[in-house]
Design an enzyme around this catalytic site. Structure first.
Site, short mmCIF file in Angstrom:
data_model
loop_
_atom_site.label_atom_id
_atom_site.label_comp_id
_atom_site.label_asym_id
_atom_site.label_seq_id
_atom_site.Cartn_x
_atom_site.Cartn_y
_atom_site.Cartn_z
N ILE A 21 0.87 -1.43 -0.14
CA ILE A 21 0.24 -0.32 -0.59
C ILE A 21 0.71 1.39 0.25
O ILE A 21 0.78 2.02 -0.52
CB ILE A 21 -0.83 -0.24 0.77
CG1 ILE A 21 -1.73 -1.24 0.76
CG2 ILE A 21 -1.82 1.44 1.32
CD1 ILE A 21 -2.55 -1.59 2.43
N ASP A 40 10.63 3.83 4.73
CA ASP A 40 10.90 2.93 5.87
C ASP A 40 12.29 2.16 6.34
O ASP A 40 13.19 2.18 6.32
CB ASP A 40 10.72 1.43 4.30
CG ASP A 40 10.25 0.12 4.28
OD1 ASP A 40 8.93 0.61 3.86
OD2 ASP A 40 10.03 -0.33 4.70
N VAL A 65 9.75 3.89 12.44
CA VAL A 65 8.73 4.54 13.06
C VAL A 65 8.65 4.21 14.33
O VAL A 65 8.33 4.96 14.82
CB VAL A 65 7.37 4.34 12.24
CG1 VAL A 65 7.62 5.14 10.50
CG2 VAL A 65 6.55 3.08 12.27
N TYR A 155 -3.55 -7.14 16.85
CA TYR A 155 -3.57 -6.13 15.51
C TYR A 155 -4.96 -5.02 15.42
O TYR A 155 -4.64 -3.92 15.36
CB TYR A 155 -3.72 -7.25 14.13
CG TYR A 155 -3.72 -6.28 13.14
CD1 TYR A 155 -2.67 -5.61 12.55
CD2 TYR A 155 -4.40 -5.64 12.18
CE1 TYR A 155 -2.39 -4.91 11.14
CE2 TYR A 155 -4.93 -5.27 11.08
CZ TYR A 155 -3.77 -5.13 10.94
OH TYR A 155 -3.74 -4.08 8.94
N LYS A 159 -5.02 -1.06 15.71
CA LYS A 159 -5.64 -0.31 15.02
C LYS A 159 -7.13 0.79 15.31
O LYS A 159 -7.11 1.87 14.71
CB LYS A 159 -5.80 -1.27 13.29
CG LYS A 159 -5.05 -2.39 12.23
CD LYS A 159 -3.99 -0.64 12.27
CE LYS A 159 -2.89 -1.37 11.42
NZ LYS A 159 -1.99 -0.06 10.20
N THR A 187 -9.34 -5.91 2.91
CA THR A 187 -8.50 -6.57 2.50
C THR A 187 -7.97 -6.31 1.50
O THR A 187 -8.44 -6.66 0.15
CB THR A 187 -8.91 -8.59 2.37
OG1 THR A 187 -9.65 -8.92 3.75
CG2 THR A 187 -7.36 -9.35 2.34
N VAL A 188 -6.50 -6.38 1.15
CA VAL A 188 -5.71 -5.62 0.30
C VAL A 188 -4.59 -5.86 0.04
O VAL A 188 -4.13 -7.29 0.50
CB VAL A 188 -5.27 -4.32 0.21
CG1 VAL A 188 -4.35 -3.23 -0.89
CG2 VAL A 188 -6.35 -2.80 1.04
#
Ligand code: NAD
Length: 254
Positions: A21, A40, A65, A155, A159, A187-188
């Protein structure tokens, strides 16, 4: 205004831009005229994203990050490129399992990237955006923040926090000209899906079953999330503040 000009002259930092993404978002923003700082923790992956864009449009940046110094350095590099106008907090990691099945180390690792990472990104970017006259921040949540998804305890907690933080930060900073929103993907189709299904007896069959579960019959494409990110970063979204933009093929509609 033509899409090719919607983000002209703006520099936008995208975390987790080396894959899936984040890479699609970086390339979409460039197609709309932006300069992108592709951050990244896997800098080779970020460089591979940069190589897919027209020369000079994407600058790779080694950023973990979860590390405050790295995140401040990322924002400083974006400011140095000129026209810093936005940040996409996209980096995330997942772990499968119910709460009893998840170790505290796994929980901490998932929270560190999504919650600590998004928090640090907002903390570092807001002052720089305000100094530049305003801007937009887009966080990447998940439908796991809205509905119960089996085997995703850590998760979902991460989120859900990203969604709540989005709303809090949106209210905190809208007065200073910084809009904060999040995208809620279903769902990608990214390398993430391959990793989830890799352990299945028949990974191809597992992926086909996952697609069949989608109300619109297929995986969401990374480019469809990228289109939403570009919109949220543009002035066309000037009245979109603290929103959770669901792009899930109907998963949460039923
Ligand atoms: N793929 C899906 O179905 C899906 C659905 C909902 C939400 N999301 C979210 O979208 C985001 C991107 O997911 P994706 O599917 O593209 O995953 P991906 O695994 O393909 O890419 C994630 C990228 O983030 C980077 N990254 C991980 N930890 C990092 C850190 N600490 N610092 C900097 N970079 C780091 C990785 O190196 C990788 O390049 C994640 O936040 C994920 O939770 C994905």
């Amino acid at each position: 205004m033509a899409l090719a000009e919607r983000l002209a002259g703006r520099t936008i930092a995208v975390t987790g831009a080396g894959s899936g993404i984040g890479r699609a978002i970086a390339l979409r923003l460039v197609s709309e005229g932006a300069r992108v700082l592709a951050a990244d923790r896997d800098v080779a992956a970020a460089e591979a994203t940069a190589a897919l864009a027209p020369g000079g449009a994407v600058t790779a940046c080694a950023t973990d990050v979860t590390d405050e110094r790295d995140v401040r350095e990322m924002v400083a590099r974006a400011v140095a490129l000129g026209g810093f106008a936005g940040l996409v907090n996209n980096a995330g990691v997942g772990v499968a399992g119910t709460a009893p099945e998840t170790t505290v180390e796994q929980l901490d690792a998932v929270l560190a990237v999504s919650v600590r990472g998004t928090f640090l990104g907002i903390a570092a970017a807001v002052p720089a955006l305000v100094a530049g006259g305003g801007g937009a921040i887009v966080n990447v949540s998940s439908i796991a923040a809205l509905v119960g998804i089996p085997d995703r305890a850590a998760y979902s907690a991460a989120k859900g926090a990203v969604l709540a933080l989005t709303r809090a930060a949106a209210i905190d900073h809208v007065g200073a000209g910084v809009r904060v929103n999040c995208i809620v993907p279903g769902t990608v189709e990214t390398p993430w899906i391959e990793r989830i299904t890799a352990g299945a007896e028949d990974p191809a069959a597992a992926q086909a079953a996952m697609q069949a579960r989608q109300p619109h019959g297929r995986f969401v494409q990374p480019q469809e999330i990228a289109a939403m990110a570009a919109y949220l970063l543009s002035d066309e979204a000037a009245s979109v503040v603290g929103a959770a933009m669901v792009v899930d093929g109907g998963m949460t509609a039923r």
